[in-house]
Design an enzyme around this catalytic site. Sequence first.
Site, PDB file in Angstrom:
ATOM      1  N   HIS A  86      -9.595   1.485   4.939  1.00 59.67           N
ATOM      2  CA  HIS A  86      -8.308   1.643   5.643  1.00 59.67           C
ATOM      3  C   HIS A  86      -8.520   2.574   6.831  1.00 59.67           C
ATOM      4  O   HIS A  86      -9.310   3.524   6.751  1.00 59.67           O
ATOM      5  CB  HIS A  86      -7.248   2.206   4.689  1.00 59.67           C
ATOM      6  CG  HIS A  86      -5.869   2.122   5.258  1.00 59.67           C
ATOM      7  ND1 HIS A  86      -5.406   3.012   6.190  1.00 59.67           N
ATOM      8  CD2 HIS A  86      -4.879   1.219   5.066  1.00 59.67           C
ATOM      9  CE1 HIS A  86      -4.173   2.664   6.544  1.00 59.67           C
ATOM     10  NE2 HIS A  86      -3.825   1.580   5.878  1.00 59.67           N
ATOM     11  N   SER A 130       3.421  -2.069  10.320  1.00 61.02           N
ATOM     12  CA  SER A 130       4.872  -2.179  10.527  1.00 61.02           C
ATOM     13  C   SER A 130       5.421  -3.563  10.181  1.00 61.02           C
ATOM     14  O   SER A 130       6.360  -4.028  10.815  1.00 61.02           O
ATOM     15  CB  SER A 130       5.251  -1.776  11.953  1.00 61.02           C
ATOM     16  OG  SER A 130       4.890  -0.423  12.196  1.00 61.02           O
ATOM     17  N   LYS A 132       0.103   4.263  -0.221  1.00 54.54           N
ATOM     18  CA  LYS A 132      -0.532   5.452   0.373  1.00 54.54           C
ATOM     19  C   LYS A 132      -0.285   6.655  -0.547  1.00 54.54           C
ATOM     20  O   LYS A 132      -0.206   6.477  -1.765  1.00 54.54           O
ATOM     21  CB  LYS A 132      -0.022   5.669   1.801  1.00 54.54           C
ATOM     22  CG  LYS A 132      -0.156   4.376   2.635  1.00 54.54           C
ATOM     23  CD  LYS A 132       0.007   4.572   4.108  1.00 54.54           C
ATOM     24  CE  LYS A 132      -0.156   3.229   4.820  1.00 54.54           C
ATOM     25  NZ  LYS A 132      -0.137   3.338   6.258  1.00 54.54           N
ATOM     26  N   ASN A 183       0.878  -1.176   0.000  1.00 55.82           N
ATOM     27  CA  ASN A 183       0.000   0.000   0.000  1.00 55.82           C
ATOM     28  C   ASN A 183       0.912   1.222   0.000  1.00 55.82           C
ATOM     29  O   ASN A 183       1.512   1.543   1.021  1.00 55.82           O
ATOM     30  CB  ASN A 183      -0.898  -0.015   1.248  1.00 55.82           C
ATOM     31  CG  ASN A 183      -1.726   1.255   1.373  1.00 55.82           C
ATOM     32  OD1 ASN A 183      -1.780   2.062   0.438  1.00 55.82           O
ATOM     33  ND2 ASN A 183      -2.371   1.439   2.516  1.00 55.82           N
ATOM     34  N   GLU A 199      -5.433  -4.643  10.611  1.00 57.61           N
ATOM     35  CA  GLU A 199      -4.412  -3.626  10.794  1.00 57.61           C
ATOM     36  C   GLU A 199      -4.665  -2.888  12.110  1.00 57.61           C
ATOM     37  O   GLU A 199      -5.454  -1.933  12.153  1.00 57.61           O
ATOM     38  CB  GLU A 199      -4.452  -2.613   9.641  1.00 57.61           C
ATOM     39  CG  GLU A 199      -4.139  -3.214   8.292  1.00 57.61           C
ATOM     40  CD  GLU A 199      -3.529  -2.177   7.346  1.00 57.61           C
ATOM     41  OE1 GLU A 199      -2.498  -2.493   6.758  1.00 57.61           O
ATOM     42  OE2 GLU A 199      -4.063  -1.065   7.223  1.00 57.61           O
ATOM     43  N   GLY A 215       2.627   2.433  10.770  1.00 55.09           N
ATOM     44  CA  GLY A 215       3.608   3.491  10.598  1.00 55.09           C
ATOM     45  C   GLY A 215       4.323   3.875  11.880  1.00 55.09           C
ATOM     46  O   GLY A 215       4.997   4.908  11.939  1.00 55.09           O
ATOM     47  N   GLU A 235      -6.890   4.942   7.889  1.00 57.69           N
ATOM     48  CA  GLU A 235      -6.647   6.361   7.593  1.00 57.69           C
ATOM     49  C   GLU A 235      -7.876   7.001   6.950  1.00 57.69           C
ATOM     50  O   GLU A 235      -8.136   8.188   7.149  1.00 57.69           O
ATOM     51  CB  GLU A 235      -5.392   6.494   6.707  1.00 57.69           C
ATOM     52  CG  GLU A 235      -4.126   6.204   7.529  1.00 57.69           C
ATOM     53  CD  GLU A 235      -2.970   5.586   6.759  1.00 57.69           C
ATOM     54  OE1 GLU A 235      -2.969   5.633   5.517  1.00 57.69           O
ATOM     55  OE2 GLU A 235      -2.058   5.046   7.418  1.00 57.69           O
TER      56      GLU A 235
HETATM   57  P1  13P Z   1       3.061   0.442   7.654  1.00 55.37           P
HETATM   58  O1  13P Z   1       3.541  -0.882   7.076  1.00 55.37           O
HETATM   59  O2  13P Z   1       3.825   1.607   7.120  1.00 55.37           O
HETATM   60  O3  13P Z   1       2.959   0.389   9.135  1.00 55.37           O
HETATM   61  O4  13P Z   1       1.565   0.646   7.090  1.00 55.37           O
HETATM   62  C1  13P Z   1       0.662  -0.386   7.237  1.00 55.37           C
HETATM   63  C2  13P Z   1      -0.561  -0.039   6.464  1.00 55.37           C
HETATM   64  O5  13P Z   1      -1.316   0.834   6.845  1.00 55.37           O
HETATM   65  C3  13P Z   1      -0.817  -0.773   5.222  1.00 55.37           C
HETATM   66  O6  13P Z   1      -2.084  -0.515   4.731  1.00 55.37           O
END
Ligand code: 13P
Length: 246
Positions: free
Chosen positions: A93, A208, A10, A8, A164, A170, A95
């Site tokens: 997601h 992560s 982002k 992903n 997640e 992150g 976010e």
């Molecule tokens: P990270 O791997 O950067 O923690 O992000 C995970 C994520 O949100 C994947 O959709």
Amino acid sequence: MKKLIVGNWKMKGSLAANESLIQALRSGMPTAACNVALCVPSVYLSQCQALLAGSAIDLGAQDVSAHESGAFTGELSGAMLREFGVRYCIVGHSERRQYHAETDTLVALKAQRALASGMTPIVCVGETLDEREAGQTDEVVKRQLAAVIHANGHCISEIVVAYEPVWAIGTGKTASVEQAQQVHLVLRSQLRAASSQADRIHILYGGSMNAANAAQLLAQPDIDGGLVGGASLKAPDFLSIITSAP
Ligand code: 13P
């Protein structure tokens, strides 16, 4: 079941960076790899479709409109995404739930729209740190998944689920292997109650995931792959995660 590793990106990337990343991934892909996909920013779908042509890597998007078409400024329909060869589409997601106020109901409609358009929705669920500390993890992820099961009936076996934990995204904090497997089993049991095909539904872990912890996470019985943010932007790291998928 073959594992599924999804990157992903982002809101990251550029024409130049995408090209060098995809070239490095193509040349480094192991021959007997697991299933791999990249969910890229929409404006780069056309570029990435061309860069991935003839490779074993599938293309994905990061969101889809809950509507079929019409006056929805800024939104992208499932049919539009399909025109660019999009096979997977992330929905819900954290976010988007957090910054765009997406509700369980909207996420369920987006999953429905993705399926109706011929894409596989990657439905994200996960608890915040406060919810985990309050002992609400199972309740939260079950509520989020229940909305999607309710809206999608027997098609539920066609989705991918991604667990997640919000506090692991992150942050460099990964859920422990035991914490992740425990929640994956909760989700698997919920899927089993809804579908006789539940054991072939991929449940991905995200938060992560990196080259150092992927092998251990992916060895768990109910962790069928990964949804990888930061580490998917570095070719050696992402390739190493792909290679560690048994
Ligand atoms: P990270 O791997 O950067 O923690 O992000 C995970 C994520 O949100 C994947 O959709």
